[in-house]
Design a protein around this motif. Sequence first.
Motif, short mmCIF file in Angstrom:
data_model
loop_
_atom_site.label_atom_id
_atom_site.label_comp_id
_atom_site.label_asym_id
_atom_site.label_seq_id
_atom_site.Cartn_x
_atom_site.Cartn_y
_atom_site.Cartn_z
N LEU A 181 0.73 -1.15 -0.16
CA LEU A 181 0.12 0.09 0.05
C LEU A 181 0.79 1.22 -0.11
CD1 LEU A 181 -3.08 -0.82 2.29
CD2 LEU A 181 -3.07 -0.87 -0.12
N ALA A 182 2.17 1.15 0.80
CA ALA A 182 3.01 2.20 0.81
C ALA A 182 3.34 2.80 -0.63
CB ALA A 182 4.10 2.02 1.88
N TYR A 183 3.56 1.89 -1.60
CA TYR A 183 3.52 1.92 -2.96
C TYR A 183 2.59 2.33 -3.91
CZ TYR A 183 5.22 0.68 -7.85
OH TYR A 183 5.41 0.87 -9.02
N PHE A 184 1.44 1.38 -3.80
CA PHE A 184 0.46 1.65 -4.60
C PHE A 184 -0.60 2.88 -4.48
CE2 PHE A 184 0.73 -3.07 -5.16
CZ PHE A 184 0.84 -3.11 -6.57
N VAL A 185 -0.82 3.19 -3.14
CA VAL A 185 -1.54 4.38 -2.93
C VAL A 185 -1.13 5.56 -3.49
CG1 VAL A 185 -2.43 6.04 -1.07
CG2 VAL A 185 -2.79 3.39 -0.92
N PRO A 186 0.15 6.13 -3.38
CA PRO A 186 0.80 7.38 -3.81
C PRO A 186 0.91 7.05 -5.20
CG PRO A 186 2.24 6.73 -2.05
CD PRO A 186 1.14 5.79 -2.18
N ARG A 187 1.30 5.93 -5.99
CA ARG A 187 1.29 5.66 -7.38
C ARG A 187 0.10 6.01 -8.22
NH1 ARG A 187 6.11 5.58 -10.14
NH2 ARG A 187 6.68 3.67 -10.79
N LEU A 188 -1.07 5.18 -7.62
CA LEU A 188 -2.14 4.91 -8.45
C LEU A 188 -3.30 6.10 -8.05
CD1 LEU A 188 -2.75 1.08 -7.75
CD2 LEU A 188 -2.09 2.40 -9.97
N LEU A 189 -3.09 6.53 -6.82
CA LEU A 189 -4.24 7.54 -6.42
C LEU A 189 -3.58 8.90 -6.09
CD1 LEU A 189 -5.90 5.06 -3.45
CD2 LEU A 189 -6.75 5.76 -5.96
N HIS A 190 -2.30 9.09 -6.06
CA HIS A 190 -1.62 10.37 -5.81
C HIS A 190 -1.99 10.80 -4.23
CE1 HIS A 190 -0.20 10.17 -9.75
NE2 HIS A 190 -1.58 10.24 -10.24
N ALA A 191 -2.24 10.03 -3.60
CA ALA A 191 -2.67 10.18 -2.09
C ALA A 191 -1.57 9.73 -1.25
CB ALA A 191 -3.93 9.46 -1.73
N ASP A 192 -1.71 9.96 0.01
CA ASP A 192 -0.73 9.45 1.18
C ASP A 192 -1.29 8.22 1.86
OD1 ASP A 192 0.99 11.68 0.75
OD2 ASP A 192 0.00 13.04 2.23
N TYR A 193 -0.19 7.47 2.36
CA TYR A 193 -0.82 6.16 3.00
C TYR A 193 0.12 6.42 4.37
CZ TYR A 193 -0.26 1.36 4.82
OH TYR A 193 -0.17 0.48 5.44
N VAL A 194 -0.53 6.18 5.39
CA VAL A 194 -0.03 6.21 6.80
C VAL A 194 -0.65 4.96 7.50
CG1 VAL A 194 0.30 7.29 8.93
CG2 VAL A 194 0.21 8.66 6.81
N HIS A 195 0.44 4.40 8.13
CA HIS A 195 -0.14 3.09 9.16
C HIS A 195 0.22 3.68 10.62
CE1 HIS A 195 1.03 -0.77 11.28
NE2 HIS A 195 -0.32 -0.50 11.02
N ASP A 196 -0.97 3.85 11.18
CA ASP A 196 -1.00 4.48 12.43
C ASP A 196 -1.75 3.52 13.52
OD1 ASP A 196 -1.11 6.26 14.82
OD2 ASP A 196 -1.50 8.06 13.59
N LYS A 197 -0.81 2.96 14.36
CA LYS A 197 -1.25 2.07 15.29
C LYS A 197 -1.79 2.60 16.63
CE LYS A 197 2.24 -1.48 14.51
NZ LYS A 197 2.99 -2.66 15.29
N LEU A 198 -1.99 3.97 16.66
CA LEU A 198 -2.56 4.54 17.77
C LEU A 198 -4.15 4.18 17.49
CD1 LEU A 198 -2.71 6.37 20.31
CD2 LEU A 198 -3.47 8.28 18.62
N PHE A 199 -4.66 4.03 16.48
CA PHE A 199 -6.08 3.74 16.25
C PHE A 199 -6.53 2.18 16.17
CE2 PHE A 199 -4.73 7.70 14.25
CZ PHE A 199 -5.74 8.64 14.93
N ALA A 200 -5.59 1.42 16.22
CA ALA A 200 -5.71 0.03 16.41
C ALA A 200 -6.31 -0.49 17.79
CB ALA A 200 -4.34 -0.75 15.95
N PRO A 201 -7.22 -1.53 17.69
CA PRO A 201 -7.75 -2.21 18.81
C PRO A 201 -6.63 -2.42 19.77
CG PRO A 201 -8.33 -3.39 16.98
CD PRO A 201 -7.63 -2.15 16.65
N ALA A 202 -6.91 -3.03 20.99
CA ALA A 202 -6.10 -3.24 21.89
C ALA A 202 -6.15 -4.86 21.52
CB ALA A 202 -6.45 -3.24 23.25
N PRO A 203 -4.78 -5.61 21.45
CA PRO A 203 -4.88 -7.01 20.95
C PRO A 203 -5.69 -7.77 21.84
CG PRO A 203 -2.68 -5.99 21.06
CD PRO A 203 -3.58 -4.98 21.82
#
Length: 140
Positions: free
Chosen positions: A48-70
């Motif tokens: 996704l870090a490759y495809f999102v900017p390439r195909l959508l000209h958008a940013d991709y961010v992985h932010d675990k702050l928003f992930a549920p507690a395991p």
Amino acid sequence: MQINTISAYETSAEQFFEDLASWGVDLLLDTRLKNTNQLAGFTKKNDLAYFVPRLLHADYVHDKLFAPAPTMLERYLHGNIGWDAFADAYREDMRERDAVPHFFNRYGEYRSVCLLGTATHKRRSHVEVLQQMLEAATKA
């Protein structure tokens, strides 16, 4: 700001990227705890870090702050708690983490954000709850 949600599961790459394009997404925010294993398919973090900017000209961010507690996620996935209990616990966790203010401080300049989660036909995703919290904050 427009906020949509999308799942990494039970969708084709074509439908996934068509949906993001139709929403005019300028940020795909990956909120998954685990996004590098083979189950992620074409939605692996590095892909996704490759495809999102390439195909959508958008940013991709992985932010675990928003992930549920395991532990809470595992309890929900294994049927030990229902959706309502999981959603309530997730809301409380997000409040304790100050996640909503963090979101707007870090991502507030984007016009169209899509929250990436893991919903399937059989289970719901935490991004549904997060979307509600973010939209409520914009109306307050």
